[in-house]
Design a protein around this motif. Structure first.
Motif, PDB file in Angstrom:
ATOM      1  N   GLU A 190      -4.769 -38.264   8.251  1.00 33.93           N
ATOM      2  CA  GLU A 190      -3.769 -37.380   8.855  1.00 33.93           C
ATOM      3  C   GLU A 190      -2.367 -37.739   8.362  1.00 33.93           C
ATOM      4  OE1 GLU A 190      -2.263 -35.891  13.275  1.00 33.93           O
ATOM      5  OE2 GLU A 190      -4.262 -36.765  13.035  1.00 33.93           O
ATOM      6  N   ARG A 223       5.834 -43.436  14.509  1.00 33.82           N
ATOM      7  CA  ARG A 223       5.538 -43.841  15.885  1.00 33.82           C
ATOM      8  C   ARG A 223       4.927 -42.688  16.667  1.00 33.82           C
ATOM      9  NH1 ARG A 223      10.329 -46.609  18.923  1.00 33.82           N
ATOM     10  NH2 ARG A 223      11.320 -44.583  18.597  1.00 33.82           N
ATOM     11  N   SER A 224       5.440 -41.485  16.482  1.00 38.51           N
ATOM     12  CA  SER A 224       4.895 -40.324  17.182  1.00 38.51           C
ATOM     13  C   SER A 224       3.424 -40.124  16.833  1.00 38.51           C
ATOM     14  CB  SER A 224       5.705 -39.076  16.823  1.00 38.51           C
ATOM     15  OG  SER A 224       5.154 -37.928  17.426  1.00 38.51           O
ATOM     16  N   LEU A 225       3.091 -40.229  15.540  1.00 43.66           N
ATOM     17  CA  LEU A 225       1.707 -40.048  15.119  1.00 43.66           C
ATOM     18  C   LEU A 225       0.811 -41.149  15.695  1.00 43.66           C
ATOM     19  CD1 LEU A 225      -0.421 -38.592  13.375  1.00 43.66           C
ATOM     20  CD2 LEU A 225       0.192 -40.156  11.520  1.00 43.66           C
ATOM     21  N   THR A 250       1.996 -50.058  16.986  1.00 44.27           N
ATOM     22  CA  THR A 250       3.009 -49.023  16.783  1.00 44.27           C
ATOM     23  C   THR A 250       4.358 -49.638  16.449  1.00 44.27           C
ATOM     24  OG1 THR A 250       1.848 -47.529  18.293  1.00 44.27           O
ATOM     25  CG2 THR A 250       4.166 -47.057  17.856  1.00 44.27           C
ATOM     26  N   GLU A 269       1.238 -42.944  18.369  1.00 45.92           N
ATOM     27  CA  GLU A 269       1.072 -42.757  19.813  1.00 45.92           C
ATOM     28  C   GLU A 269       0.066 -41.656  20.104  1.00 45.92           C
ATOM     29  OE1 GLU A 269       5.478 -44.269  21.336  1.00 45.92           O
ATOM     30  OE2 GLU A 269       5.063 -42.127  21.150  1.00 45.92           O
ATOM     31  N   GLN A 270       0.075 -40.599  19.303  1.00 47.28           N
ATOM     32  CA  GLN A 270      -0.911 -39.528  19.472  1.00 47.28           C
ATOM     33  C   GLN A 270      -2.329 -40.033  19.255  1.00 47.28           C
ATOM     34  OE1 GLN A 270       0.058 -36.089  17.016  1.00 47.28           O
ATOM     35  NE2 GLN A 270       2.245 -36.378  17.426  1.00 47.28           N
ATOM     36  N   HIS A 271      -2.479 -41.028  18.400  1.00 50.28           N
ATOM     37  CA  HIS A 271      -3.800 -41.591  18.113  1.00 50.28           C
ATOM     38  C   HIS A 271      -4.147 -42.744  19.045  1.00 50.28           C
ATOM     39  CE1 HIS A 271      -5.232 -39.585  14.353  1.00 50.28           C
ATOM     40  NE2 HIS A 271      -3.977 -39.163  14.353  1.00 50.28           N
ATOM     41  N   GLY A 272      -3.277 -43.035  19.986  1.00 47.89           N
ATOM     42  CA  GLY A 272      -3.586 -44.038  20.995  1.00 47.89           C
ATOM     43  C   GLY A 272      -3.536 -45.476  20.517  1.00 47.89           C
ATOM     44  N   LEU A 327      -6.816 -41.518  11.123  1.00 47.86           N
ATOM     45  CA  LEU A 327      -5.370 -41.740  11.169  1.00 47.86           C
ATOM     46  C   LEU A 327      -4.769 -41.757   9.773  1.00 47.86           C
ATOM     47  CD1 LEU A 327      -2.683 -42.534  12.485  1.00 47.86           C
ATOM     48  CD2 LEU A 327      -3.495 -44.912  12.513  1.00 47.86           C
TER      49      LEU A 327
END
Length: 212
Positions: A18, A89-91, A102, A93-96, A15
């Motif tokens: 990225e 937040r989008s990133l 978040t 959420e993509q990483h769960g 995370l």
């Protein structure tokens, strides 16, 4: 990238890496160095106070806190802090990540310029705020030694930061100066944006459609 500066480790998770790549791709050297200094200064202040927090969440918050100024992430009508918070937040959420984590990062980014509020929030929010204040305005400057400050700046140079960051703000919000109302960015608009006149809260109250 150096993995540890002044005794603070740069998070090296998937995370974190990225997030850093997004900053590298859509930001510039000014934001890259500033964001990492913010993380390090916030972490150093937290260490001095024996604060417990998640370094990865603080790092992601620092990486994204000014990305709302960039062409890729800026919106036509929202405060740049909100643009950065939404992107983070989008990133996440993509990483769960959990809703709690978040929301913590979202709050940290969205409130990092909100003087008098952010420092009383959760530790990640407060440390991002303090890291920003330390790097931008020199808040709490003497709480870290000259040696410690030098180690951070050697790894992530300032390179004329004082003037460059103000113009970065102008570039990021100049097309939507109305979003500066009620926050410190109105100072940037007033100084550098030709013809800008900041709204006055008293005028808005007195000129409202109410009879009294």
């Amino acid at each position: 990238m150096t993995k540890s500066i002044a005794g603070i480790a740069i998070p090296d998770s998937k995370l974190a890496n990225e997030a850093a790549e997004l900053l590298r791709e859509y930001g510039d050297p000014l934001l890259w160095n500033h964001s990492h200094r913010v993380f390090l200064f916030g972490s150093l202040l937290g260490r001095q106070e024996n604060q417990k927090y998640d370094p990865e969440l603080l790092y992601v918050s620092a990486v994204f806190h000014d990305l709302g100024l960039t062409k890729h992430y800026r919106s036509p009508d929202k405060r740049f802090e909100i643009d950065g918070a939404n992107a983070a937040r989008s990133l996440l959420e993509q990483h769960g990540l959990s809703k709690e984590s978040t929301q913590l990062v979202w709050d940290a980014i969205a409130l990092h310029q909100t003087i008098g509020v952010a420092q009383y929030k959760e530790t990640v929010v407060a440390l991002l705020y303090h890291g920003v204040g330390f790097d931008v305005m020199g808040d709490r400057f003497d709480e870290l030694s000259e040696q410690t400050r030098s180690q951070v700046v050697s790894a992530f140079p300032r390179d004329g930061f004082k003037n460059k960051i103000l113009h970065a703000f102008l570039d990021g919000i100049g097309h939507k100066p109305e979003t500066a109302f009620g926050n410190i960015d109105s100072d940037v608009c007033e100084r550098y944006l030709p013809g800008y006149k900041r709204p006055n809260f008293c005028d808005l109250v007195l000129q409202s459609p109410w009879n009294n």
